[in-house]
Enzyme design. Structure first.
Site, PDB file in Angstrom:
ATOM      1  N   GLU A   1      -0.202  -3.368   4.593  1.00 20.63           N
ATOM      2  CA  GLU A   1      -1.306  -2.390   4.666  1.00 20.63           C
ATOM      3  C   GLU A   1      -1.361  -1.699   6.019  1.00 20.63           C
ATOM      4  OE1 GLU A   1      -3.876  -0.656   3.833  1.00 20.63           O
ATOM      5  OE2 GLU A   1      -4.149  -1.178   1.738  1.00 20.63           O
ATOM      6  N   ASP A   2      -1.789  -0.432   6.017  1.00 23.08           N
ATOM      7  CA  ASP A   2      -1.935   0.297   7.289  1.00 23.08           C
ATOM      8  C   ASP A   2      -3.393   0.584   7.632  1.00 23.08           C
ATOM      9  OD1 ASP A   2      -2.242   2.254   5.194  1.00 23.08           O
ATOM     10  OD2 ASP A   2      -2.214   3.740   6.804  1.00 23.08           O
TER      11      ASP A   2
ATOM     12  N   ARG B   1     -10.941   9.061  -2.813  1.00 24.13           N
ATOM     13  CA  ARG B   1     -11.139  10.511  -2.706  1.00 24.13           C
ATOM     14  C   ARG B   1     -12.630  10.863  -2.698  1.00 24.13           C
ATOM     15  NH1 ARG B   1      -8.493  13.622  -7.471  1.00 24.13           N
ATOM     16  NH2 ARG B   1      -6.886  12.119  -6.933  1.00 24.13           N
TER      17      ARG B   1
ATOM     18  N   ASP C   1       0.881  -1.163   0.000  1.00 20.09           N
ATOM     19  CA  ASP C   1       0.000   0.000   0.000  1.00 20.09           C
ATOM     20  C   ASP C   1       0.934   1.233   0.000  1.00 20.09           C
ATOM     21  OD1 ASP C   1      -2.406   1.566   0.536  1.00 20.09           O
ATOM     22  OD2 ASP C   1      -1.597   1.792   2.559  1.00 20.09           O
ATOM     23  N   LEU C   2       0.407   2.399  -0.293  1.00 20.83           N
ATOM     24  CA  LEU C   2       1.285   3.577  -0.360  1.00 20.83           C
ATOM     25  C   LEU C   2       1.193   4.436   0.906  1.00 20.83           C
ATOM     26  CD1 LEU C   2       3.215   5.365  -2.064  1.00 20.83           C
ATOM     27  CD2 LEU C   2       1.194   6.483  -2.992  1.00 20.83           C
ATOM     28  N   ASP C   3       0.043   5.102   1.044  1.00 20.96           N
ATOM     29  CA  ASP C   3      -0.108   6.033   2.171  1.00 20.96           C
ATOM     30  C   ASP C   3      -0.153   5.261   3.493  1.00 20.96           C
ATOM     31  OD1 ASP C   3      -0.762   8.148   3.841  1.00 20.96           O
ATOM     32  OD2 ASP C   3      -2.897   7.975   3.436  1.00 20.96           O
TER      33      ASP C   3
ATOM     34  N   ASN D   1      -2.857   9.512  -7.175  1.00 22.03           N
ATOM     35  CA  ASN D   1      -1.594  10.261  -7.270  1.00 22.03           C
ATOM     36  C   ASN D   1      -0.389   9.375  -6.969  1.00 22.03           C
ATOM     37  OD1 ASN D   1      -2.769  12.972  -7.698  1.00 22.03           O
ATOM     38  ND2 ASN D   1      -3.619  12.664  -5.649  1.00 22.03           N
TER      39      ASN D   1
ATOM     40  N   THR E   1       1.531  10.226   3.740  1.00 20.12           N
ATOM     41  CA  THR E   1       0.839  11.319   3.039  1.00 20.12           C
ATOM     42  C   THR E   1      -0.484  11.662   3.720  1.00 20.12           C
ATOM     43  OG1 THR E   1       0.323   9.560   1.469  1.00 20.12           O
ATOM     44  CG2 THR E   1       1.816  11.262   0.716  1.00 20.12           C
TER      45      THR E   1
ATOM     46  N   LYS F   1     -11.180  -0.522  -1.729  1.00 20.89           N
ATOM     47  CA  LYS F   1     -10.964  -1.397  -0.587  1.00 20.89           C
ATOM     48  C   LYS F   1     -12.117  -1.165   0.405  1.00 20.89           C
ATOM     49  CE  LYS F   1      -6.000  -0.451  -1.004  1.00 20.89           C
ATOM     50  NZ  LYS F   1      -4.839   0.248  -0.436  1.00 20.89           N
TER      51      LYS F   1
ATOM     52  N   LYS G   1      -8.422   7.000   5.900  1.00 24.99           N
ATOM     53  CA  LYS G   1      -7.255   6.210   5.484  1.00 24.99           C
ATOM     54  C   LYS G   1      -7.657   5.019   4.611  1.00 24.99           C
ATOM     55  CE  LYS G   1      -4.137   7.778   9.012  1.00 24.99           C
ATOM     56  NZ  LYS G   1      -3.328   7.487  10.190  1.00 24.99           N
ATOM     57  N   GLY G   2      -7.045   4.942   3.450  1.00 20.50           N
ATOM     58  CA  GLY G   2      -7.321   3.840   2.526  1.00 20.50           C
ATOM     59  C   GLY G   2      -8.625   3.995   1.759  1.00 20.50           C
TER      60      GLY G   2
ATOM     61  N   SER H   1      -2.627   0.666  -4.235  1.00 23.18           N
ATOM     62  CA  SER H   1      -3.059   1.865  -3.492  1.00 23.18           C
ATOM     63  C   SER H   1      -4.384   2.407  -4.028  1.00 23.18           C
ATOM     64  CB  SER H   1      -1.967   2.935  -3.636  1.00 23.18           C
ATOM     65  OG  SER H   1      -2.452   4.202  -3.284  1.00 23.18           O
ATOM     66  N   ALA H   2      -5.124   3.070  -3.148  1.00 24.83           N
ATOM     67  CA  ALA H   2      -6.378   3.712  -3.557  1.00 24.83           C
ATOM     68  C   ALA H   2      -6.117   5.062  -4.216  1.00 24.83           C
ATOM     69  CB  ALA H   2      -7.275   3.913  -2.340  1.00 24.83           C
ATOM     70  N   SER H   3      -4.883   5.555  -4.119  1.00 28.51           N
ATOM     71  CA  SER H   3      -4.593   6.912  -4.579  1.00 28.51           C
ATOM     72  C   SER H   3      -4.464   7.024  -6.097  1.00 28.51           C
ATOM     73  CB  SER H   3      -3.292   7.399  -3.936  1.00 28.51           C
ATOM     74  OG  SER H   3      -2.959   8.659  -4.467  1.00 28.51           O
TER      75      SER H   3
HETATM   76  P1  B16 Z   1      -6.000  10.385  -3.868  1.00 26.38           P
HETATM   77  P2  B16 Z   1      -3.523   4.331   0.116  1.00 26.38           P
HETATM   78  C1  B16 Z   1      -5.247   6.378   0.048  1.00 26.38           C
HETATM   79  O1  B16 Z   1      -3.974   5.879  -0.148  1.00 26.38           O
HETATM   80  C2  B16 Z   1      -5.289   7.290   1.278  1.00 26.38           C
HETATM   81  O2  B16 Z   1      -5.019   6.543   2.436  1.00 26.38           O
HETATM   82  C3  B16 Z   1      -6.652   7.919   1.381  1.00 26.38           C
HETATM   83  O3  B16 Z   1      -6.714   8.778   2.499  1.00 26.38           O
HETATM   84  C4  B16 Z   1      -6.942   8.691   0.081  1.00 26.38           C
HETATM   85  O4  B16 Z   1      -8.219   9.283   0.138  1.00 26.38           O
HETATM   86  C5  B16 Z   1      -6.841   7.736  -1.104  1.00 26.38           C
HETATM   87  O5  B16 Z   1      -5.556   7.147  -1.126  1.00 26.38           O
HETATM   88  C6  B16 Z   1      -7.078   8.438  -2.421  1.00 26.38           C
HETATM   89  O6  B16 Z   1      -6.037   9.322  -2.660  1.00 26.38           O
HETATM   90  O7  B16 Z   1      -6.868  11.520  -3.472  1.00 26.38           O
HETATM   91  O8  B16 Z   1      -4.537  10.736  -3.965  1.00 26.38           O
HETATM   92  O9  B16 Z   1      -6.497   9.680  -5.094  1.00 26.38           O
HETATM   93  O10 B16 Z   1      -3.432   4.187   1.589  1.00 26.38           O
HETATM   94  O11 B16 Z   1      -4.551   3.414  -0.529  1.00 26.38           O
HETATM   95  O12 B16 Z   1      -2.194   4.283  -0.562  1.00 26.38           O
HETATM   96 MG    MG Z   2      -2.744   3.198   3.377  1.00 28.70          MG
END
Ligand code: B16
Ligand code: MG
Length: 219
Positions: free
Chosen positions: A169-170, A49, A9-11, A118, A17, A145, A45-46, A114-116
């Protein structure tokens, strides 16, 4: 020859982040006239957006039109990107590189899950992109997730059965997603929060190579 792969996972696992997400969501909340606390940020978290904004608007008791909703999503992300653009290697969480380097040396496939949306620019900023054979992120999935989709796509990319994949994962939703995918789940963070994980560590400094070797050789 090993037949396992690792998914990160990333964040909260590679970089923290969450603090930048928090500042950007807080700014939006304040502009809309309400407070958003660090504790409330835990729920984000996770989480995708879009879902985060839905929760934020619930907290503030705000009914948005589709147009406002879309505008606030963009606004929050632009503020978040201002923080991301200032990131460098110093923001990598302790000992992440040690584990990545070891896995790379052993030729073990490494994926990001990751869910991000970015994820790629963040990995570029902290100079870790080269470690990842596959990036599966918020742009690649349709289901968030705890749906296992993100991790199942990573397994498919690595050409591995889900049960041969190990996930770091966190977030509670992330551990659930890994468990739903029938993968080995490793919780990074507080054990009492991530109690559904197969293994728990506070951070990567607690993970020694004998543990990783055991995971590699059990397969
Ligand atoms: P973005 P992960 C998640 O990252 C964050 O934990 C979560 O807070 C955020 O809303 C989500 O990514 C989406 O991020 O706005 O950059 O697309 O923990 O899945 O790496
Ligand atoms: Mg995370």
């Amino acid at each position: 020859m090993y037949e396992v792969g690792f998914i990160f996972d990333l964040d909260g696992v590679i970089v923290d982040t969450a603090k930048y997400h928090y500042l950007a969501w807080k700014k939006l909340a304040n502009e809309l006239g309400f407070e958003f606390t660090v504790d409330q940020n835990e729920m984000f978290k996770g989480v995708s957006r879009k879902r985060c904004l839905e929760i934020l608007l619930d907290i503030g008791n705000i009914n948005a039109t589709q147009e406002q909703f879309d505008k606030w999503m963009v606004e929050k992300n632009l503020d978040y990107l201002d923080y991301i653009n200032k990131m460098d290697e110093s923001e990598i969480l302790p000992d992440v590189q040690r584990i990545l380097k070891y896995l790379k040396k052993q030729n073990i496939p490494i994926a990001l899950g990751s869910a991000s949306k970015n994820a790629k620019p963040i990995l570029e900023k902290v100079k870790l992109l080269e470690y990842f054979d596959f990036i599966v992120d918020g742009n690649s999935v349709t289901k968030a997730k705890p749906d296992p989709e993100v991790f199942l796509i990573a397994a498919e990319n690595m050409g591995l059965m889900p049960e041969n994949c190990i996930v770091f994962e966190d977030a509670v939703a992330g551990i659930e997603a890994a468990n739903n995918a029938k993968m080995i789940s490793i919780g990074i963070g507080e054990e009492k929060i991530l109690k559904e994980a197969d293994f728990n560590f506070n951070d990567f400094t607690e993970i020694d190579l004998s543990f990783i070797k055991k995971l590699l050789n059990n397969k």
